[in-house]
Design a protein around this motif. Sequence first.
Motif, PDB file in Angstrom:
ATOM      1  N   ILE A  98     -30.645  23.723  -2.752  1.00 28.67           N
ATOM      2  CA  ILE A  98     -29.864  23.285  -1.586  1.00 28.67           C
ATOM      3  C   ILE A  98     -30.837  22.569  -0.661  1.00 28.67           C
ATOM      4  N   ASN A  99     -30.521  21.351  -0.243  1.00 27.65           N
ATOM      5  CA  ASN A  99     -31.462  20.575   0.553  1.00 27.65           C
ATOM      6  C   ASN A  99     -31.375  20.844   2.051  1.00 27.65           C
ATOM      7  N   ILE A 100     -30.987  22.044   2.425  1.00 25.97           N
ATOM      8  CA  ILE A 100     -30.966  22.460   3.824  1.00 25.97           C
ATOM      9  C   ILE A 100     -32.083  23.474   4.020  1.00 25.97           C
ATOM     10  N   LYS A 101     -32.932  23.229   5.012  1.00 23.79           N
ATOM     11  CA  LYS A 101     -34.036  24.144   5.286  1.00 23.79           C
ATOM     12  C   LYS A 101     -33.489  25.533   5.629  1.00 23.79           C
ATOM     13  N   ASP A 102     -34.074  26.551   5.016  1.00 28.31           N
ATOM     14  CA  ASP A 102     -33.699  27.953   5.221  1.00 28.31           C
ATOM     15  C   ASP A 102     -32.238  28.241   4.847  1.00 28.31           C
ATOM     16  N   ALA A 103     -31.730  27.532   3.865  1.00 29.48           N
ATOM     17  CA  ALA A 103     -30.365  27.801   3.391  1.00 29.48           C
ATOM     18  C   ALA A 103     -30.343  29.169   2.720  1.00 29.48           C
ATOM     19  N   GLY A 104     -29.222  29.822   2.773  1.00 25.77           N
ATOM     20  CA  GLY A 104     -29.079  31.137   2.156  1.00 25.77           C
ATOM     21  C   GLY A 104     -28.876  31.031   0.658  1.00 25.77           C
ATOM     22  N   ILE A 105     -28.481  32.135   0.079  1.00 28.60           N
ATOM     23  CA  ILE A 105     -28.215  32.199  -1.354  1.00 28.60           C
ATOM     24  C   ILE A 105     -26.756  31.800  -1.579  1.00 28.60           C
ATOM     25  N   ALA A 106     -26.530  30.986  -2.582  1.00 33.65           N
ATOM     26  CA  ALA A 106     -25.172  30.526  -2.886  1.00 33.65           C
ATOM     27  C   ALA A 106     -24.329  31.693  -3.401  1.00 33.65           C
ATOM     28  N   THR A 107     -23.061  31.678  -3.036  1.00 31.29           N
ATOM     29  CA  THR A 107     -22.118  32.622  -3.636  1.00 31.29           C
ATOM     30  C   THR A 107     -21.446  31.912  -4.804  1.00 31.29           C
ATOM     31  N   VAL A 108     -21.173  32.669  -5.853  1.00 32.09           N
ATOM     32  CA  VAL A 108     -20.611  32.074  -7.068  1.00 32.09           C
ATOM     33  C   VAL A 108     -19.348  32.823  -7.438  1.00 32.09           C
ATOM     34  N   SER A 109     -18.314  32.081  -7.801  1.00 32.71           N
ATOM     35  CA  SER A 109     -17.070  32.706  -8.231  1.00 32.71           C
ATOM     36  C   SER A 109     -16.547  32.009  -9.482  1.00 32.71           C
ATOM     37  N   CYS A 110     -15.799  32.785 -10.283  1.00 31.39           N
ATOM     38  CA  CYS A 110     -15.179  32.268 -11.496  1.00 31.39           C
ATOM     39  C   CYS A 110     -13.921  33.095 -11.734  1.00 31.39           C
ATOM     40  N   SER A 111     -12.833  32.438 -12.071  1.00 30.44           N
ATOM     41  CA  SER A 111     -11.562  33.135 -12.249  1.00 30.44           C
ATOM     42  C   SER A 111     -11.359  33.671 -13.667  1.00 30.44           C
ATOM     43  N   GLU A 112     -12.223  33.324 -14.597  1.00 32.05           N
ATOM     44  CA  GLU A 112     -12.043  33.744 -15.987  1.00 32.05           C
ATOM     45  C   GLU A 112     -12.711  35.096 -16.238  1.00 32.05           C
ATOM     46  N   GLU A 113     -12.028  35.947 -17.002  1.00 33.18           N
ATOM     47  CA  GLU A 113     -12.562  37.270 -17.312  1.00 33.18           C
ATOM     48  C   GLU A 113     -13.665  37.218 -18.359  1.00 33.18           C
ATOM     49  N   ILE A 115     -16.246  35.449 -18.244  1.00 33.62           N
ATOM     50  CA  ILE A 115     -17.509  35.255 -17.526  1.00 33.62           C
ATOM     51  C   ILE A 115     -17.680  36.484 -16.627  1.00 33.62           C
ATOM     52  N   SER A 116     -18.827  37.181 -16.746  1.00 34.20           N
ATOM     53  CA  SER A 116     -19.033  38.384 -15.931  1.00 34.20           C
ATOM     54  C   SER A 116     -20.502  38.521 -15.556  1.00 34.20           C
ATOM     55  N   SER A 117     -20.798  39.569 -14.812  1.00 36.31           N
ATOM     56  CA  SER A 117     -22.168  39.925 -14.397  1.00 36.31           C
ATOM     57  C   SER A 117     -22.889  38.745 -13.747  1.00 36.31           C
ATOM     58  N   ILE A 118     -22.222  38.097 -12.794  1.00 36.13           N
ATOM     59  CA  ILE A 118     -22.814  36.945 -12.112  1.00 36.13           C
ATOM     60  C   ILE A 118     -23.806  37.453 -11.063  1.00 36.13           C
ATOM     61  N   GLU A 119     -25.061  36.990 -11.182  1.00 40.96           N
ATOM     62  CA  GLU A 119     -26.110  37.341 -10.217  1.00 40.96           C
ATOM     63  C   GLU A 119     -26.743  36.052  -9.706  1.00 40.96           C
ATOM     64  N   THR A 120     -27.040  35.999  -8.391  1.00 42.11           N
ATOM     65  CA  THR A 120     -27.642  34.801  -7.817  1.00 42.11           C
ATOM     66  C   THR A 120     -28.938  35.149  -7.093  1.00 42.11           C
ATOM     67  N   THR A 121     -29.867  34.197  -7.126  1.00 42.96           N
ATOM     68  CA  THR A 121     -31.088  34.251  -6.326  1.00 42.96           C
ATOM     69  C   THR A 121     -31.129  32.959  -5.521  1.00 42.96           C
ATOM     70  N   THR A 139     -13.073  26.435 -21.820  1.00 38.59           N
ATOM     71  CA  THR A 139     -13.853  25.847 -20.731  1.00 38.59           C
ATOM     72  C   THR A 139     -13.432  26.478 -19.417  1.00 38.59           C
ATOM     73  N   THR A 140     -14.400  26.659 -18.534  1.00 38.77           N
ATOM     74  CA  THR A 140     -14.117  27.117 -17.179  1.00 38.77           C
ATOM     75  C   THR A 140     -15.149  26.507 -16.237  1.00 38.77           C
ATOM     76  N   THR A 141     -14.993  26.753 -14.948  1.00 41.13           N
ATOM     77  CA  THR A 141     -15.965  26.276 -13.968  1.00 41.13           C
ATOM     78  C   THR A 141     -16.431  27.432 -13.100  1.00 41.13           C
ATOM     79  N   LEU A 142     -17.704  27.364 -12.711  1.00 44.16           N
ATOM     80  CA  LEU A 142     -18.265  28.270 -11.713  1.00 44.16           C
ATOM     81  C   LEU A 142     -18.282  27.496 -10.403  1.00 44.16           C
ATOM     82  N   LEU A 143     -17.838  28.121  -9.331  1.00 46.54           N
ATOM     83  CA  LEU A 143     -17.836  27.481  -8.024  1.00 46.54           C
ATOM     84  C   LEU A 143     -18.995  28.038  -7.204  1.00 46.54           C
TER      85      LEU A 143
END
Length: 185
Positions: A98-113, A115-121, A139-143
Amino acid sequence: YAVSYMTNVPNKSATPEVTTSSEWISNITTDEYGTIAFDVAPNPMAEPRSAVMEVNYYGQKQEFIVEQAAAEPQIFITSETPVNMPAEGGTATVSYRINIKDAGIATVSCSEEWISSIETTEDEITFVVHQNRRNEPRTTTLLLECEGLSTEVVVNQEASDCRLPMYVSLQSNLLYDALLIPNAG
């Protein structure tokens, strides 16, 4: 980009020496016609930046400043996309920035079952893709969302090549057979 200069001591065989400590300015050239040319790399950050250029001509030093506007705030996917997974599934990792200084960690969502165990850093997303038991790809998308920004990552999974066997059974009741009364199922 180019900047013009003038000197009161013209010398067609000598041109000014121009330097900068900024890594985003390169290929600095000068000519006897009063032009300093240089390349400027795109600004990846959401803040403006500036660089000092020093001109040295016969021991006389002058400075000028190059200012560059900020980039639009954005989430960049820095790994290969779309994410292509085999039918067996597995764990996948997507890198982002993310090109914003001191931006936080992105949240990720997916509606398909599947896809699981989503972890972000701060710079990666890890998730599990379950086995595809169907004979067709999916096919699905992660937001990804952060600081009012959003982007999508496409996840493709191959079709299963597993064919389930077909079972046929023939049944009989031996007691009826012993009494000579046929009964088949």
